[in-house]
Motif scaffolding. Structure first.
Motif, PDB file in Angstrom:
ATOM      1  N   LEU A   1       4.911   7.428   0.140  1.00  0.00           N
ATOM      2  CA  LEU A   1       5.281   6.510   1.221  1.00  0.00           C
ATOM      3  C   LEU A   1       4.696   5.144   0.900  1.00  0.00           C
ATOM      4  O   LEU A   1       3.591   5.049   0.381  1.00  0.00           O
ATOM      5  CB  LEU A   1       4.713   6.996   2.562  1.00  0.00           C
ATOM      6  N   GLN A   2       5.426   4.082   1.235  1.00  0.00           N
ATOM      7  CA  GLN A   2       4.939   2.732   0.929  1.00  0.00           C
ATOM      8  C   GLN A   2       5.171   1.773   2.086  1.00  0.00           C
ATOM      9  O   GLN A   2       6.148   1.901   2.828  1.00  0.00           O
ATOM     10  CB  GLN A   2       5.648   2.189  -0.320  1.00  0.00           C
ATOM     11  N   ARG A   3       4.256   0.841   2.225  1.00  0.00           N
ATOM     12  CA  ARG A   3       4.405  -0.282   3.142  1.00  0.00           C
ATOM     13  C   ARG A   3       4.167  -1.568   2.364  1.00  0.00           C
ATOM     14  O   ARG A   3       3.316  -1.614   1.480  1.00  0.00           O
ATOM     15  CB  ARG A   3       3.410  -0.177   4.305  1.00  0.00           C
ATOM     16  N   GLN A   4       4.913  -2.615   2.702  1.00  0.00           N
ATOM     17  CA  GLN A   4       4.820  -3.873   1.976  1.00  0.00           C
ATOM     18  C   GLN A   4       4.606  -5.020   2.944  1.00  0.00           C
ATOM     19  O   GLN A   4       5.099  -4.993   4.078  1.00  0.00           O
ATOM     20  CB  GLN A   4       6.124  -4.090   1.189  1.00  0.00           C
ATOM     21  N   THR A   5       3.847  -6.048   2.509  1.00  0.00           N
ATOM     22  CA  THR A   5       3.595  -7.189   3.377  1.00  0.00           C
ATOM     23  C   THR A   5       4.899  -7.919   3.669  1.00  0.00           C
ATOM     24  O   THR A   5       5.820  -7.939   2.847  1.00  0.00           O
ATOM     25  CB  THR A   5       2.594  -8.165   2.736  1.00  0.00           C
ATOM     26  N   THR A   6       4.966  -8.523   4.831  1.00  0.00           N
ATOM     27  CA  THR A   6       6.183  -9.234   5.244  1.00  0.00           C
ATOM     28  C   THR A   6       6.155 -10.700   4.839  1.00  0.00           C
ATOM     29  O   THR A   6       7.181 -11.366   4.848  1.00  0.00           O
ATOM     30  CB  THR A   6       6.357  -9.136   6.772  1.00  0.00           C
TER      31      THR A   6
ATOM     32  N   ALA B   1       0.864  -1.173   0.000  1.00  0.00           N
ATOM     33  CA  ALA B   1       0.000   0.000   0.000  1.00  0.00           C
ATOM     34  C   ALA B   1       0.900   1.223   0.000  1.00  0.00           C
ATOM     35  O   ALA B   1       2.002   1.195   0.555  1.00  0.00           O
ATOM     36  CB  ALA B   1      -0.909   0.014   1.223  1.00  0.00           C
ATOM     37  N   ALA B   2       0.457   2.285  -0.665  1.00  0.00           N
ATOM     38  CA  ALA B   2       1.269   3.498  -0.728  1.00  0.00           C
ATOM     39  C   ALA B   2       0.369   4.722  -0.699  1.00  0.00           C
ATOM     40  O   ALA B   2      -0.817   4.654  -1.037  1.00  0.00           O
ATOM     41  CB  ALA B   2       2.140   3.504  -1.986  1.00  0.00           C
ATOM     42  N   LEU B   3       0.951   5.840  -0.311  1.00  0.00           N
ATOM     43  CA  LEU B   3       0.231   7.107  -0.223  1.00  0.00           C
ATOM     44  C   LEU B   3       1.057   8.158  -0.954  1.00  0.00           C
ATOM     45  O   LEU B   3       2.256   8.302  -0.702  1.00  0.00           O
ATOM     46  CB  LEU B   3       0.051   7.497   1.243  1.00  0.00           C
ATOM     47  N   ILE B   4       0.432   8.878  -1.881  1.00  0.00           N
ATOM     48  CA  ILE B   4       1.137   9.886  -2.662  1.00  0.00           C
ATOM     49  C   ILE B   4       0.418  11.225  -2.560  1.00  0.00           C
ATOM     50  O   ILE B   4      -0.806  11.270  -2.443  1.00  0.00           O
ATOM     51  CB  ILE B   4       1.247   9.435  -4.149  1.00  0.00           C
ATOM     52  N   ASP B   5       1.195  12.321  -2.580  1.00  0.00           N
ATOM     53  CA  ASP B   5       0.576  13.645  -2.579  1.00  0.00           C
ATOM     54  C   ASP B   5       0.679  14.265  -3.968  1.00  0.00           C
ATOM     55  O   ASP B   5       1.224  13.657  -4.898  1.00  0.00           O
ATOM     56  CB  ASP B   5       1.188  14.553  -1.500  1.00  0.00           C
ATOM     57  N   GLU B   6       0.178  15.472  -4.124  1.00  0.00           N
ATOM     58  CA  GLU B   6       0.114  16.090  -5.454  1.00  0.00           C
ATOM     59  C   GLU B   6       1.483  16.409  -6.030  1.00  0.00           C
ATOM     60  O   GLU B   6       1.638  16.603  -7.245  1.00  0.00           O
ATOM     61  CB  GLU B   6      -0.728  17.371  -5.407  1.00  0.00           C
TER      62      GLU B   6
ATOM     63  N   ALA C   1      -2.473   0.472   5.179  1.00  0.00           N
ATOM     64  CA  ALA C   1      -3.058   1.735   4.723  1.00  0.00           C
ATOM     65  C   ALA C   1      -3.267   2.678   5.903  1.00  0.00           C
ATOM     66  O   ALA C   1      -2.969   3.883   5.824  1.00  0.00           O
ATOM     67  CB  ALA C   1      -4.377   1.467   4.011  1.00  0.00           C
ATOM     68  N   GLN C   2      -3.764   2.156   7.009  1.00  0.00           N
ATOM     69  CA  GLN C   2      -3.992   2.985   8.187  1.00  0.00           C
ATOM     70  C   GLN C   2      -2.680   3.532   8.751  1.00  0.00           C
ATOM     71  O   GLN C   2      -2.602   4.679   9.189  1.00  0.00           O
ATOM     72  CB  GLN C   2      -4.732   2.160   9.246  1.00  0.00           C
ATOM     73  N   GLU C   3      -1.639   2.700   8.709  1.00  0.00           N
ATOM     74  CA  GLU C   3      -0.331   3.129   9.200  1.00  0.00           C
ATOM     75  C   GLU C   3       0.226   4.269   8.349  1.00  0.00           C
ATOM     76  O   GLU C   3       0.801   5.237   8.871  1.00  0.00           O
ATOM     77  CB  GLU C   3       0.643   1.944   9.189  1.00  0.00           C
ATOM     78  N   LEU C   4       0.051   4.175   7.037  1.00  0.00           N
ATOM     79  CA  LEU C   4       0.531   5.227   6.143  1.00  0.00           C
ATOM     80  C   LEU C   4      -0.166   6.557   6.424  1.00  0.00           C
ATOM     81  O   LEU C   4       0.477   7.613   6.452  1.00  0.00           O
ATOM     82  CB  LEU C   4       0.287   4.817   4.687  1.00  0.00           C
ATOM     83  N   VAL C   5      -1.467   6.490   6.610  1.00  0.00           N
ATOM     84  CA  VAL C   5      -2.245   7.704   6.880  1.00  0.00           C
ATOM     85  C   VAL C   5      -1.794   8.354   8.186  1.00  0.00           C
ATOM     86  O   VAL C   5      -1.611   9.575   8.265  1.00  0.00           O
ATOM     87  CB  VAL C   5      -3.749   7.365   6.912  1.00  0.00           C
ATOM     88  N   ARG C   6      -1.584   7.531   9.212  1.00  0.00           N
ATOM     89  CA  ARG C   6      -1.126   8.059  10.503  1.00  0.00           C
ATOM     90  C   ARG C   6       0.260   8.685  10.369  1.00  0.00           C
ATOM     91  O   ARG C   6       0.521   9.763  10.908  1.00  0.00           O
ATOM     92  CB  ARG C   6      -1.101   6.944  11.555  1.00  0.00           C
ATOM     93  N   GLU C   7       1.151   8.014   9.659  1.00  0.00           N
ATOM     94  CA  GLU C   7       2.514   8.518   9.512  1.00  0.00           C
ATOM     95  C   GLU C   7       2.540   9.858   8.777  1.00  0.00           C
ATOM     96  O   GLU C   7       3.357  10.728   9.079  1.00  0.00           O
ATOM     97  CB  GLU C   7       3.377   7.499   8.768  1.00  0.00           C
ATOM     98  N   ARG C   8       1.640  10.006   7.808  1.00  0.00           N
ATOM     99  CA  ARG C   8       1.598  11.246   7.030  1.00  0.00           C
ATOM    100  C   ARG C   8       0.896  12.375   7.801  1.00  0.00           C
ATOM    101  O   ARG C   8       0.922  13.529   7.390  1.00  0.00           O
ATOM    102  CB  ARG C   8       0.866  10.994   5.710  1.00  0.00           C
ATOM    103  N   GLY C   9       0.285  12.025   8.936  1.00  0.00           N
ATOM    104  CA  GLY C   9      -0.371  13.036   9.762  1.00  0.00           C
ATOM    105  C   GLY C   9      -1.703  13.497   9.217  1.00  0.00           C
ATOM    106  O   GLY C   9      -2.124  14.634   9.466  1.00  0.00           O
TER     107      GLY C   9
END
Length: 249
Positions: free
Chosen positions: A25-30, A15-20, A43-51
């Protein structure tokens, strides 16, 4: 502006999160094939990390296939659920098409993508070094893809990506690889990722290429083997043969 991207078509999900601005930011399964368990927490972790909060997302993108039938269903269902709950558009992304970003015109590097569909069948695509399409994404025999790459090799170096490289490495001309016409991408960059999905999704979002959650559909390209057997009658024939063997045992 933020877009969440999901990639579940291969053995490892992400899962990844990108801005304009393209910051990603990306997270990958282990573990392999752990998409269902890990996708939403990532996905939830990415959102929290990005604030930010989930409701700050402007769109949700999913890699819709081809690839793992189960993985595709998980990714598309998750994206549809988020799109509906957050009331944001969805973006369908092809895991074959995203490899176009690997083309390097200045280095004359073309790209061949092959996903293993077994029995020398692949889901494939070939892009010239300038990014133009030499073979459109679709279901092919491996030899069909190689026939196209042979026409490009020489003037361009063809770099192979996808899990089909793992399955068919020995069939991708060792001689041409020794001569530098073919290159096999290393394991660290060989497979599709959510970051790649996000970059393609951002481009599509800027072009207005979005859809509603209800319109986001899987693109299997080829029906499952069991469905094909059911359709052509071979599954019934196999069952009859098995019953016959049991009677004669």
């Amino acid at each position: 502006m933020f877009i969440l991207g999901l990639e579940t078509t291969g053995p490892v999900g992400s899962a990844a999160l990108i801005d304009e601005n393209g910051n990603c930011l990306q997270r990958q399964t282990t573990e392999k094939m752990s998409h269902l368990r890990e996708l939403t927490p990532m996905a939830q972790e990415l959102v929290r990390e990005r604030g930010i909060r989930m409701r700050d997302l402007q769109a949700v993108a999913a890699s819709v296939g081809p690839g793992s039938f189960t993985g595709i269903r998980i990714g598309v269902t998750t994206a549809r659920t988020l799109g509906q709950a957050l009331k944001v558009p969805c973006i369908a992304v092809s895991p074959l098409a995203i490899f176009r970003e690997k083309c390097r015109p200045e280095e004359k590097k073309a790209v061949a993508v092959i996903f293993n569909a077994r029995r020398r069948q692949v889901y494939g695509a070939v892009f010239r070094a300038d990014g133009s399409v030499a073979l459109a994404p679709g279901p092919y025999m491996l030899d069909d893809v190689l026939a196209v790459t042979e026409k490009l090799a020489g003037p361009e170096t063809v770099v192979f990506y996808g899990d089909g490289v793992d399955a068919y490495e020995t069939l991708i001309s060792p001689e041409w690889r020794e001569r530098g016409f073919y290159v096999l991408a290393g394991p660290e960059e060989r497979y599709q990722t959510a970051s790649m999905v996000c970059r393609e999704a951002l481009r599509k979002f800027e072009r207005g290429e979005t859809c509603s959650y209800a319109e986001l559909k899987p693109d299997y390209m080829r029906i499952a083997e069991a469905e094909q057997r059911l359709k052509d009658g071979s599954l019934a024939a196999m069952r009859r043969a098995k019953l016959e063997r049991m009677r004669n045992a």
